[in-house]
Design a protein around this motif. Structure first.
Motif, PDB file in Angstrom:
ATOM      1  N   THR A   5       0.788  -1.208   0.103  1.00 24.63           N
ATOM      2  CA  THR A   5       0.221   0.114  -0.362  1.00 24.63           C
ATOM      3  C   THR A   5       0.742   1.474   0.151  1.00 24.63           C
ATOM      4  N   ALA A   6       0.545   2.423  -0.510  1.00 26.67           N
ATOM      5  CA  ALA A   6       1.089   3.708  -0.881  1.00 26.67           C
ATOM      6  C   ALA A   6       0.004   4.687  -0.831  1.00 26.67           C
ATOM      7  N   VAL A   7       0.673   5.809   0.169  1.00 24.63           N
ATOM      8  CA  VAL A   7      -0.235   7.253   0.232  1.00 24.63           C
ATOM      9  C   VAL A   7       0.040   7.979  -0.818  1.00 24.63           C
ATOM     10  N   VAL A   8      -0.616   8.679  -1.002  1.00 25.11           N
ATOM     11  CA  VAL A   8      -0.184   9.753  -2.153  1.00 25.11           C
ATOM     12  C   VAL A   8      -0.722  11.553  -1.967  1.00 25.11           C
ATOM     13  N   LEU A   9      -0.084  11.920  -0.335  1.00 26.36           N
ATOM     14  CA  LEU A   9      -0.152  13.248  -0.662  1.00 26.36           C
ATOM     15  C   LEU A   9      -0.628  14.172  -1.680  1.00 26.36           C
ATOM     16  N   LEU A  10      -1.912  14.392  -2.475  1.00 21.06           N
ATOM     17  CA  LEU A  10      -1.802  15.135  -3.293  1.00 21.06           C
ATOM     18  C   LEU A  10      -2.108  17.010  -2.781  1.00 21.06           C
ATOM     19  N   THR A  11      -0.848  18.143  -3.167  1.00 20.04           N
ATOM     20  CA  THR A  11      -1.146  19.539  -2.692  1.00 20.04           C
ATOM     21  C   THR A  11      -1.834  19.935  -4.097  1.00 20.04           C
ATOM     22  N   ARG A  12      -0.966  20.604  -5.027  1.00 17.30           N
ATOM     23  CA  ARG A  12      -1.372  21.366  -5.879  1.00 17.30           C
ATOM     24  C   ARG A  12      -1.288  20.603  -7.095  1.00 17.30           C
ATOM     25  N   VAL A  32      -4.396   2.202  -3.018  1.00 15.92           N
ATOM     26  CA  VAL A  32      -3.245   3.524  -3.297  1.00 15.92           C
ATOM     27  C   VAL A  32      -4.145   3.964  -2.730  1.00 15.92           C
ATOM     28  N   VAL A  33      -3.781   5.373  -1.132  1.00 17.18           N
ATOM     29  CA  VAL A  33      -4.245   6.306  -1.250  1.00 17.18           C
ATOM     30  C   VAL A  33      -4.123   7.354  -1.338  1.00 17.18           C
ATOM     31  N   PRO A  34      -5.310   8.303  -2.285  1.00 22.03           N
ATOM     32  CA  PRO A  34      -5.323   9.270  -2.949  1.00 22.03           C
ATOM     33  C   PRO A  34      -5.833  11.114  -1.699  1.00 22.03           C
ATOM     34  N   LEU A  35      -4.962  11.232  -0.328  1.00 18.91           N
ATOM     35  CA  LEU A  35      -5.044  11.552   0.383  1.00 18.91           C
ATOM     36  C   LEU A  35      -5.085  13.073  -0.477  1.00 18.91           C
ATOM     37  N   TYR A  36      -6.020  14.410   0.127  1.00 22.09           N
ATOM     38  CA  TYR A  36      -5.648  15.823   0.251  1.00 22.09           C
ATOM     39  C   TYR A  36      -5.241  15.731   2.191  1.00 22.09           C
ATOM     40  N   VAL A  37      -5.161  16.770   2.711  1.00 23.18           N
ATOM     41  CA  VAL A  37      -5.331  17.455   4.253  1.00 23.18           C
ATOM     42  C   VAL A  37      -5.413  18.991   3.613  1.00 23.18           C
ATOM     43  N   LEU A  38      -7.002  18.909   4.811  1.00 16.86           N
ATOM     44  CA  LEU A  38      -7.018  20.528   4.979  1.00 16.86           C
ATOM     45  C   LEU A  38      -6.143  21.646   5.677  1.00 16.86           C
ATOM     46  N   ASP A  39      -5.710  21.934   5.507  1.00  9.87           N
ATOM     47  CA  ASP A  39      -4.533  22.424   6.432  1.00  9.87           C
ATOM     48  C   ASP A  39      -4.723  23.831   7.156  1.00  9.87           C
ATOM     49  N   PRO A  40      -5.677  24.227   8.404  1.00 13.19           N
ATOM     50  CA  PRO A  40      -5.955  24.896   8.682  1.00 13.19           C
ATOM     51  C   PRO A  40      -5.336  26.768   9.245  1.00 13.19           C
ATOM     52  N   ALA A  41      -4.084  26.575   8.466  1.00  9.59           N
ATOM     53  CA  ALA A  41      -2.929  27.400   8.571  1.00  9.59           C
ATOM     54  C   ALA A  41      -3.816  28.183   7.252  1.00  9.59           C
ATOM     55  N   LEU A  42      -4.255  27.616   6.142  1.00 11.11           N
ATOM     56  CA  LEU A  42      -3.923  28.073   4.553  1.00 11.11           C
ATOM     57  C   LEU A  42      -5.554  28.447   4.450  1.00 11.11           C
ATOM     58  N   ASP A  77      -3.349  19.106  10.399  1.00  2.47           N
ATOM     59  CA  ASP A  77      -1.450  19.719   9.833  1.00  2.47           C
ATOM     60  C   ASP A  77      -1.308  18.319   9.054  1.00  2.47           C
ATOM     61  N   PRO A  78      -0.825  18.815   7.880  1.00  4.17           N
ATOM     62  CA  PRO A  78      -0.396  18.105   6.974  1.00  4.17           C
ATOM     63  C   PRO A  78       0.210  16.534   7.661  1.00  4.17           C
ATOM     64  N   VAL A  79       1.174  16.748   7.893  1.00  2.00           N
ATOM     65  CA  VAL A  79       2.482  15.808   8.062  1.00  2.00           C
ATOM     66  C   VAL A  79       2.299  15.119   9.045  1.00  2.00           C
ATOM     67  N   ALA A  80       1.580  15.598   9.688  1.00  2.00           N
ATOM     68  CA  ALA A  80       0.957  14.458  10.833  1.00  2.00           C
ATOM     69  C   ALA A  80      -0.054  13.406  10.435  1.00  2.00           C
ATOM     70  N   GLU A  81      -1.299  14.311   9.612  1.00  3.07           N
ATOM     71  CA  GLU A  81      -2.486  13.731   9.016  1.00  3.07           C
ATOM     72  C   GLU A  81      -2.349  12.416   8.354  1.00  3.07           C
ATOM     73  N   THR A  82      -1.090  12.576   7.307  1.00  5.56           N
ATOM     74  CA  THR A  82      -0.650  11.639   6.620  1.00  5.56           C
ATOM     75  C   THR A  82       0.121  10.501   7.149  1.00  5.56           C
ATOM     76  N   ILE A  83       1.254  11.241   8.225  1.00  4.33           N
ATOM     77  CA  ILE A  83       1.922   9.646   8.698  1.00  4.33           C
ATOM     78  C   ILE A  83       0.660   9.032   9.403  1.00  4.33           C
ATOM     79  N   LYS A  84      -0.107   9.723  10.035  1.00  2.00           N
ATOM     80  CA  LYS A  84      -1.601   8.640  10.938  1.00  2.00           C
ATOM     81  C   LYS A  84      -2.080   7.912  10.222  1.00  2.00           C
ATOM     82  N   LEU A  85      -2.776   8.328   8.495  1.00  2.00           N
ATOM     83  CA  LEU A  85      -3.024   7.293   8.004  1.00  2.00           C
ATOM     84  C   LEU A  85      -2.648   6.297   7.144  1.00  2.00           C
ATOM     85  N   ALA A  86      -0.972   6.879   7.127  1.00  2.00           N
ATOM     86  CA  ALA A  86      -0.152   6.184   6.055  1.00  2.00           C
ATOM     87  C   ALA A  86       0.126   4.453   7.543  1.00  2.00           C
TER      88      ALA A  86
END
Length: 426
Positions: A5-12, A32-42, A77-86
């Motif tokens: 399994t792989a996670v693909v972190l989508l951004t732009r 494959v897990v296509p992932l988008y993380v909505l960052d409150p900072a943005l 947080d994109p990093v924390a959420e990505t690692i958590k899901l991975a």
């Protein structure tokens, strides 16, 4: 043998066609897990871009579901959420499209450190630009500082192969896709809807007109530019695919995509481009005038061509490129106000507002950036008479002047006193 399994972190890179990170993951992994993380900072930077983003995510989810997968949406947080899901799905690796902003570089560093800590691989992919930042380097430097030699090198570069959309995307069992975000609050005109499907239709409709691009792209009233920039900014379109479909790589339309690549490689080499003068020794002797800045931002300067551009920006979340040059030149070279507040105004409203292009173009106009003629100016009246000769653009956006005939609309202060008094215009 267990499935990988792989996670693909989508951004732009919100698309399925010519999406190297997604295509490579689907070819190399079973699930494959296509992932988008909505960052409150943005979240609060631009209601316009937030609305466009949310529409693009909905469109991408539909495209992935058609292929048997889904778009997984998380918040935080994109990093924390990505690692958590991975870790939750037992991913062996994470894929990410390489990007150049300071925010993107920090995200990549943090994600790489977390992947090493959890013994996962992180692989970066191209796709945000046609030619990767850093792929072209001048002798004795890490990036090109002047566009013309960069353009020559860019034209001679062999680009990567364009990739087809994956036929199938398989999620691991039991993954909650999460809910799509709601439409944002605040002002956000819906004249330009987000999403790859809209982008591909728009490109197909526009391409037959490309042959006349050099003749028409500066005509403000005609408004016949491609308007593809928001879709490139969010990766709803692959810039490489656009170049390939355009055909003439040396033509004036594709040259604009080379400018985009140019500013991305500049930003990779100079991450402070949004806040610090790029040109060594640039003189920055700006006036402080909050009232003049507000009048400029709201389209009430009394200079019709400038006000038309700023009103288009607020009404559509977009502005004709010639009008961008004129309005930015007026702020910095006529009013002598700092380019950074102007950049922030554009960043708030523009659907295509990104760090490399928005910042690079502002610095170019202000004389602090990559322009080899930093003291050039944009006389707004001459620009208006050349690129809006009949006043159609101004009449569209400054209706107070609609009754003024011909090019006299560009200098209403020269009208007879009685006619001036009848105008509700500063």
């Amino acid at each position: 043998m267990s499935e990988r399994t792989a996670v693909v972190l989508l951004t732009r890179d919100l698309r399925v066609h010519d999406q190297p990170a997604l295509a490579s993951a689907c070819a190399a992994f079973d699930r494959v897990v296509p992932l988008y993380v909505l960052d409150p900072a943005l979240a609060g930077l631009s209601a316009n871009r937030t609305r466009f983003l949310h529409q693009s995510l909905a469109d991408l989810r539909e495209a992935l579901r058609e292929r048997g997968g889904d778009l997984v949406v998380r918040r935080g947080d994109p990093v924390a959420e990505t690692i958590k899901l991975a870790r939750r799905v037992g991913a062996a690796g994470i894929g990410l499209s390489a990007d150049v902003s300071r925010y993107a570089a920090r995200r990549e560093r943090r994600l790489r450190a977390e992947c090493e800590r959890h013994r996962m691989s992180l692989r970066l992919f191209p796709g945000v630009t046609v030619v990767e930042p850093g792929a072209l380097r001048p002798a004795g430097g890490d990036h090109y500082r002047v566009f013309t030699p960069y353009h020559r090198a860019w034209l001679g570069t062999k680009v990567r192969d364009e990739l087809a959309a994956p036929r199938q995307v398989r999620l691991p069992d039991g993954v909650d896709p999460g809910r799509l975000p709601e439409p944002p609050e605040g002002e956000s005109p819906d004249a330009v809807p987000g999403g790859e499907s809209v982008a591909r239709r728009r490109l197909t409709r526009w391409l037959p007109t490309e042959a006349g691009y050099d003749d028409i792209h500066d005509d403000l009233a005609a408004d016949e530019t491609s308007r593809l920039s928001p879709y490139l900014r969010f990766g709803c379109l692959s810039p490489l695919a656009v170049v390939n479909r355009a055909g003439d790589r040396a033509g004036p339309f594709v040259r604009q995509l080379c400018w985009r690549d140019f500013y991305h490689q500049v930003t990779a080499g100079f991450p402070d481009i949004a806040t610090v003068a790029y040109r060594r020794g640039a003189t920055e002797e700006w006036r402080a005038d909050e009232e003049a800045l507000a009048a400029w931002a709201e389209g009430r300067t009394g200079m019709p061509i400038v006000d038309a551009g700023m009103r288009q920006l607020r009404a559509e979340g977009w502005m004709h490129n010639r009008a961008r040059l004129i309005t930015a030149g007026y702020l910095t070279k006529v009013l002598r106000l700092d380019w950074r507040p102007g950049l922030k105004v554009f960043s708030r409203w523009l659907l295509d507002g990104d760090v490399p292009d928005n910042s690079g173009n502002w610095q170019w106009v202000a004389g602090t950036g990559n322009d080899s003629r930093p003291y050039r100016g944009f006389n707004p009246v001459r620009q208006a008479e050349r690129y809006d000769p009949t006043g159609g653009y101004v009449r569209r956006w400054v209706p107070e002047l609609a009754a003024v005939e011909g090019k006299a609309i560009h200098q209403p202060w020269r009208l007879p006193p009685e006619q001036r008094r009848q105008l509700d215009y500063p």
